[in-house]
Design a protein around this motif. Structure first.
Motif, PDB file in Angstrom:
ATOM      1  N   GLN A 121      45.254  33.411  -8.686  1.00 22.61           N
ATOM      2  CA  GLN A 121      43.922  33.754  -9.200  1.00 22.61           C
ATOM      3  C   GLN A 121      43.962  34.425 -10.565  1.00 22.61           C
ATOM      4  OE1 GLN A 121      42.744  36.061  -5.752  1.00 22.61           O
ATOM      5  NE2 GLN A 121      41.238  34.513  -5.152  1.00 22.61           N
ATOM      6  N   LEU A 122      45.146  34.780 -11.033  1.00 22.13           N
ATOM      7  CA  LEU A 122      45.235  35.507 -12.299  1.00 22.13           C
ATOM      8  C   LEU A 122      44.656  34.696 -13.457  1.00 22.13           C
ATOM      9  CD1 LEU A 122      48.681  37.320 -12.130  1.00 22.13           C
ATOM     10  CD2 LEU A 122      46.412  38.353 -12.159  1.00 22.13           C
ATOM     11  N   GLN A 123      44.961  33.415 -13.510  1.00 19.90           N
ATOM     12  CA  GLN A 123      44.450  32.606 -14.614  1.00 19.90           C
ATOM     13  C   GLN A 123      42.926  32.517 -14.550  1.00 19.90           C
ATOM     14  OE1 GLN A 123      46.105  31.650 -17.263  1.00 19.90           O
ATOM     15  NE2 GLN A 123      44.149  30.924 -18.099  1.00 19.90           N
ATOM     16  N   ALA A 124      42.396  32.417 -13.330  1.00 28.28           N
ATOM     17  CA  ALA A 124      40.941  32.369 -13.186  1.00 28.28           C
ATOM     18  C   ALA A 124      40.309  33.683 -13.640  1.00 28.28           C
ATOM     19  CB  ALA A 124      40.573  32.073 -11.735  1.00 28.28           C
ATOM     20  N   ILE A 125      40.988  34.800 -13.363  1.00 25.53           N
ATOM     21  CA  ILE A 125      40.473  36.096 -13.814  1.00 25.53           C
ATOM     22  C   ILE A 125      40.447  36.144 -15.331  1.00 25.53           C
ATOM     23  CG2 ILE A 125      40.977  38.575 -13.877  1.00 25.53           C
ATOM     24  CD1 ILE A 125      42.128  38.238 -11.029  1.00 25.53           C
ATOM     25  N   CYS A 169      40.176  33.651 -17.325  1.00 19.95           N
ATOM     26  CA  CYS A 169      39.129  32.743 -17.795  1.00 19.95           C
ATOM     27  C   CYS A 169      37.748  33.364 -17.659  1.00 19.95           C
ATOM     28  CB  CYS A 169      39.197  31.424 -17.039  1.00 19.95           C
ATOM     29  SG  CYS A 169      40.640  30.419 -17.452  1.00 19.95           S
ATOM     30  N   ARG A 170      37.504  34.078 -16.551  1.00 13.28           N
ATOM     31  CA  ARG A 170      36.169  34.634 -16.342  1.00 13.28           C
ATOM     32  C   ARG A 170      35.863  35.733 -17.351  1.00 13.28           C
ATOM     33  NH1 ARG A 170      34.564  38.869 -13.437  1.00 13.28           N
ATOM     34  NH2 ARG A 170      32.924  37.639 -12.452  1.00 13.28           N
ATOM     35  N   ILE A 171      36.893  36.427 -17.822  1.00 13.97           N
ATOM     36  CA  ILE A 171      36.671  37.424 -18.857  1.00 13.97           C
ATOM     37  C   ILE A 171      36.137  36.755 -20.114  1.00 13.97           C
ATOM     38  CG2 ILE A 171      37.865  39.028 -20.418  1.00 13.97           C
ATOM     39  CD1 ILE A 171      39.606  39.820 -18.029  1.00 13.97           C
ATOM     40  N   GLU A 172      36.681  35.598 -20.458  1.00 14.28           N
ATOM     41  CA  GLU A 172      36.188  34.863 -21.617  1.00 14.28           C
ATOM     42  C   GLU A 172      34.823  34.233 -21.357  1.00 14.28           C
ATOM     43  OE1 GLU A 172      37.550  34.801 -24.548  1.00 14.28           O
ATOM     44  OE2 GLU A 172      39.304  35.972 -23.951  1.00 14.28           O
ATOM     45  N   GLN A 173      34.542  33.932 -20.089  1.00 14.61           N
ATOM     46  CA  GLN A 173      33.316  33.215 -19.736  1.00 14.61           C
ATOM     47  C   GLN A 173      32.078  34.106 -19.820  1.00 14.61           C
ATOM     48  OE1 GLN A 173      33.421  31.719 -15.747  1.00 14.61           O
ATOM     49  NE2 GLN A 173      31.383  30.814 -15.836  1.00 14.61           N
ATOM     50  N   ILE A 228      46.153  41.093 -17.201  1.00 15.50           N
ATOM     51  CA  ILE A 228      45.647  40.046 -18.075  1.00 15.50           C
ATOM     52  C   ILE A 228      46.727  39.510 -19.009  1.00 15.50           C
ATOM     53  CG2 ILE A 228      43.962  39.499 -19.877  1.00 15.50           C
ATOM     54  CD1 ILE A 228      42.809  39.933 -17.048  1.00 15.50           C
ATOM     55  N   LEU A 229      47.515  40.410 -19.600  1.00 14.88           N
ATOM     56  CA  LEU A 229      48.459  40.006 -20.644  1.00 14.88           C
ATOM     57  C   LEU A 229      49.878  39.798 -20.134  1.00 14.88           C
ATOM     58  CD1 LEU A 229      47.231  42.465 -23.428  1.00 14.88           C
ATOM     59  CD2 LEU A 229      46.599  40.064 -23.118  1.00 14.88           C
ATOM     60  N   GLY A 230      50.202  40.400 -18.995  1.00 11.14           N
ATOM     61  CA  GLY A 230      51.541  40.234 -18.438  1.00 11.14           C
ATOM     62  C   GLY A 230      52.625  40.966 -19.201  1.00 11.14           C
ATOM     63  N   LEU A 278      36.569  42.074 -12.017  1.00 14.63           N
ATOM     64  CA  LEU A 278      36.742  41.068 -10.959  1.00 14.63           C
ATOM     65  C   LEU A 278      35.451  40.530 -10.365  1.00 14.63           C
ATOM     66  CD1 LEU A 278      39.771  42.200  -8.751  1.00 14.63           C
ATOM     67  CD2 LEU A 278      39.737  40.767 -10.799  1.00 14.63           C
ATOM     68  N   TYR A 279      34.404  41.329 -10.257  1.00 13.12           N
ATOM     69  CA  TYR A 279      33.332  40.969  -9.332  1.00 13.12           C
ATOM     70  C   TYR A 279      31.993  40.555  -9.942  1.00 13.12           C
ATOM     71  CZ  TYR A 279      36.791  42.845  -6.202  1.00 13.12           C
ATOM     72  OH  TYR A 279      37.973  43.071  -5.527  1.00 13.12           O
ATOM     73  N   PRO A 280      31.526  41.126 -11.056  1.00  9.76           N
ATOM     74  CA  PRO A 280      30.196  40.723 -11.541  1.00  9.76           C
ATOM     75  C   PRO A 280      30.141  39.238 -11.905  1.00  9.76           C
ATOM     76  CG  PRO A 280      30.932  42.749 -12.594  1.00  9.76           C
ATOM     77  CD  PRO A 280      32.115  42.208 -11.875  1.00  9.76           C
TER      78      PRO A 280
END
Length: 849
Positions: free
Chosen positions: A21-25, A27-31, A253-255, A529-531
């Motif tokens: 799910q990390l990649q999706a997280i 992506c959602r920050i950018e979304q 996010i950045l690893g 994570l949630y909004p």
């Protein structure tokens, strides 16, 4: 390594998300722009602390404490002078001082109290072996506030100037005298707040010194000294909490392992500090360093567990560091189950810091539950989880009321619901147990939505849309962004209860769509994570409503019921209570015109104001000495009626200094949008009627107060009773993020009379209403009529029956009348009655048919 979650970097299934799910997280920050904005804020916060940590060790980043000293001005005193005594061998740093008029909650301006102009206005009396000089100190005054910590979302203070005092002998005393002569009022309370820093105790300690002078500026009696302060002020764990969460999120996010290492260093410090403070808390009992009490440690334990979970697979933890962290976690968790530390076994309050019912217990249990879920391999985790579930089950059954309210106030309702949220998320993820379906949990979210104020145009700002707020009632402030909880939780209802999810999104967006987890002890991860702002929305049904168990009566009208709003307090509760029974706050056309004063700090002295009756729109009665006292902490709501044209609340307020006292609060809609307040008083005690208006100026005439409020609003108080009262005007502090830090405070002195006062909020230029008393037929003693007339000639009658029995009265020359909010009683085909039947002890509002 947390073996239950796997081991090794790159393969760890985290508690709040999986590796996949990390990649999706990311992506959602950018979304979502709002989430991206919050991510950028956290990135800056992490960077700011990185710079700080390179310049000073962690224990010095927030090493100032603001220590209050509250005192009363003696008879004959007109001025005071302030000083700080540093006694005994050792090194101390003083970052200046502040002064607050405690009974008004207002700061007293000091020319150089904060040392912004070096030592101008200060003098030193060093001992023979002492030195005192200015130096720069990393970290600022907000590092350690009594009870609180650095508010979430804040930027660390700039390095501050302080006075470094070094005493070389045990008998040495250095005195720093602030030379400004400060005028004061005898009999009032003030609070001197000293910013101080001690890396180690002195052989003596630090005392605040106050000297009183008379009107001739001559000394009056001996100096007054505070109790000695002599505890180290090393950085409190909570000062680092949000930054540690931001570090962990940057790693997520950045690893980059450097962020995990920064979070690790903060965790090692924070958990060790928690453990030391909890030991002192257990040994000494409750004290004002309550960041080491069960409520705040519960919040910190949950947040620290999440941070550890995020970085445990990063490879930055050395074996000895891993062992040390796990040992700290075990110790803290075990202490949370020690009744010598917190009495979670008591069903009633021994005081507000104990018992099963307390918000302290909710935070303690959920923190322990989050720890148990994220450390399942620990020997006691199963027992801790069972205990946490038993506490939450009991509280949902026995504490949360049928309307979903946590029975303290909005602030603690939000705080408890927030801590429940993360626990429920992890229960659902890791155990498949879904508390979001619980009727009481749904009720808690519905209650939060059901209390929303009018769409406030002031808080919305000059360029933004109006925003919904939660009201300040009791121990709360209007600017607290509790609607963020709706944004976090709505995605968990999209399938199970889509209507509720839609209403949560609608309210969240109109509450400013807050994403940042603000306030004390934040959870930075939840904001990322949630909004989900793209979820469908649905407007909830909002109208006038009564929440009897918590004591709120809410009146609404206007477009979508979001234009005119009043909240009235008639509470059966005493938790975190202020002396505010019968208080009202009012918004008109989306503008606040009179507000609850809110709440201040717990231990800095200004609570004299915020909890007092004088800080609220209530009646105060004089005691035998003639002083106006605080009223009761609870009252009884006798009647609530709602209709399209009129809302009505009546409550009995059992003030010890009044024979019998009832307040009637009426919202006359029907094209008027005015409020009528009748205080029925039986007894000989003198009284005063308090009114606060969010205004900058006012005109006072014999029977009227006309205040100029914000955004070109006016607020008129037409005083029908008493006749020719004495009216005074002062200021009083206001909590809330408004352009005015204080409201105008009017006091109407009525002797032992009833009060009948019409409140008319209106836009600038709108003519005021006319209020006149009517003569009618055969008047009955205690029954009176008032005519309220608009500028266009429309009118209504307020009929007040102050007797103990009902009356039928005739009102000649007015024609047939109808009572607002009450059913017609005449039979079809029968002539309309011209008289009015008035029930005992009530107001009736009548209009022409």
């Amino acid at each position: 390594m947390n073996s239950a979650h796997g081991g090794g970097a790159g393969i760890r299934p985290f508690g709040c998300y999986t590796q996949e799910q990390l990649q999706a997280i990311r992506c959602r920050i950018e979304q979502f722009p709002a989430v991206l904005q919050e991510y950028e804020r956290q990135r800056r916060l992490s960077g700011q602390f990185t710079v700080r940590e390179a310049a000073a060790p962690l224990h010095r980043l927030g090493a100032f404490r603001v220590e209050p000293f509250v005192f009363e001005i003696p008879s004959g005193a007109a001025f005071l002078k302030l000083a700080i005594q540093i006694r005994g061998q050792g090194i101390a740093r003083i970052g200046g001082l502040r002064l607050t008029h405690s009974q008004l909650g207002l700061p007293i301006a000091l020319a150089n109290g904060g040392l912004q102009y070096a030592l101008s206005g200060w003098c030193q009396e060093p001992g023979s072996g002492s030195t005192a000089y200015l130096e720069q100190m990393p970290g600022g005054r907000s590092g350690l506030q009594p009870s609180g910590v650095t508010p979430a979302g804040s930027i660390p203070d700039e390095d501050m100037q302080c006075i470094r005092i070094s005493n070389t002998e045990e008998s040495e005393m250095t005195v720093l005298r602030y030379e400004e002569l400060i005028p004061v009022r005898e009999g009032d309370h003030y609070s001197m707040q000293t910013a101080l820093s001690l890396e180690a105790p002195l052989s003596g300690g630090i005392r605040a010194e106050v000297r009183f002078l008379n009107a001739a500026k001559q000394p009056l009696g001996p100096e007054l000294l505070s109790p000695p302060f002599n505890r180290p002020t090393l950085t409190n764990w909570a000062y680092l909490l949000e930054a540690a969460g931001a570090d962990a999120n940057m790693y997520m996010i950045l690893g980059e392992s450097r962020f995990a290492d920064q979070a690790k260093q903060k965790l090692l410090y924070m958990l060790a500090d928690m453990q030391v403070g909890m030991d002192i808390f257990r040994r000494d009992g409750w004290h004002d360093d309550d960041t080491y009490g069960a409520v705040h440690i519960g919040r910190g334990l949950a947040a620290a567990s999440v941070i550890y979970d995020q970085i445990a697979g990063s490879g930055v933890l050395l074996p000895e560091e891993e062992s040390k962290l796990l040992a700290h976690f075990r110790y803290i968790a075990a202490m949370m189950m020690d009744t010598g530390y917190y009495r979670f076994d008591l069903e009633t309050f021994p005081d507000e810091k104990g018992g099963k019912r307390s918000n302290w217990n909710a935070d303690r249990a959920t923190g322990l539950g989050v720890y148990a879920l994220l450390f399942p391999q620990e020997e006691q985790s199963g027992a801790y989880l069972d205990h946490a579930l038993s506490v939450i089950d009991w509280q949902l059954t026995e504490v949360v009321d049928p309307d979903g309210a946590w029975p303290e106030n909005i602030r603690y309702h939000g705080a408890v619901l927030h801590r429940y949220f993360l626990f429920f998320v992890l229960l659902k993820r890791l155990k498949g147990v879904d508390y979001f379906k619980h009727d009481k949990v749904k009720g808690m979210y519905r209650f939060l939505m059901g209390t929303v104020t009018a769409a406030d145009t002031i808080q919305g700002g000059a360029s933004g849309p109006p925003v919904l707020l939660t009201p300040a009632v009791g121990d709360a402030n209007v600017q607290e962004k509790w609607f963020r909880l709706l944004g976090y939780a709505a995605p968990f209802y999209t399938e199970e209860d889509p209507q509720l999810a839609g209403e949560m999104i609608w309210t969240w967006k109109r509450g400013g769509a807050p994403v940042e987890d603000n306030g004390a002890f934040p959870l930075p991860l939840v904001a990322l994570l949630y909004p989900q702002p793209n979820l469908p929305e649905q407007q909830p049904a909002l109208g006038s409503v009564h929440y009897p168990d918590i004591g709120y009566v809410i009146f609404r009208s206007g477009e979508q019921n979001l234009q005119h709003y009043a909240i009235y307090e008639a509470s059966p509760l005493t938790y975190h209570a202020h002396h505010d029974e019968g208080h009202f706050s009012i918004w008109a056309n989306g503008i606040p015109v009179t507000l609850d004063s809110g709440t201040g700090g717990y231990y800095n002295g200004d609570r004299h104001w915020y909890v007092s009756g004088a800080a609220h729109n209530v009646v105060q009665f004089a005691d035998k000495s003639g002083r106006f006292t605080n009223g009761p902490l609870q009252s009884e709501c006798k009647e609530v009626r709602f209709s399209a044209e009129l809302d009505y609340a009546r409550s009995r307020i059992p003030d010890a200094n009044a024979g019998e006292y009832e307040r009637n609060f009426v919202f006359i809609k029907a094209g008027f949008d005015v409020y009528l307040v009748w205080d029925r008083i039986e007894g000989a005690a003198d009284s005063v009627w308090n009114l606060h208006t969010l205004s900058t100026r006012a005109e006072i005439t014999e029977q009227c107060i006309d205040a100029a409020c914000l955004s070109s609003m006016r607020m008129s108080a037409h005083i029908a009773e008493p006749v020719r009262p004495v009216i005074t005007m002062h200021d009083g502090a206001l909590g809330g993020n408004y352009p005015l830090a204080a409201q105008q405070h009017f006091r109407v002195y009525g002797g032992n009379s009833d009060y009948v006062i019409l409140l008319h909020p209106r836009t600038e230029g709108t003519p005021p209403l006319q209020l006149e008393q009517l003569n009618y037929g055969e008047a009955a003693e205690g029954v009176r009529l008032y005519k309220i007339t608009r500028s266009d000639g429309a009118w209504c009658i307020a009929a007040i029956n102050g007797t103990g029995q009902s009356h039928h009265i005739m009102v000649p020359d007015l024609g047939p009348l109808r009572l607002l909010g009450e059913p017609e009683t005449a039979e079809p085909g029968q002539p309309k009655q011209t008289g009015l039947r008035l029930e005992a002890g009530r107001i009736h509002i009548a209009m022409p048919r």
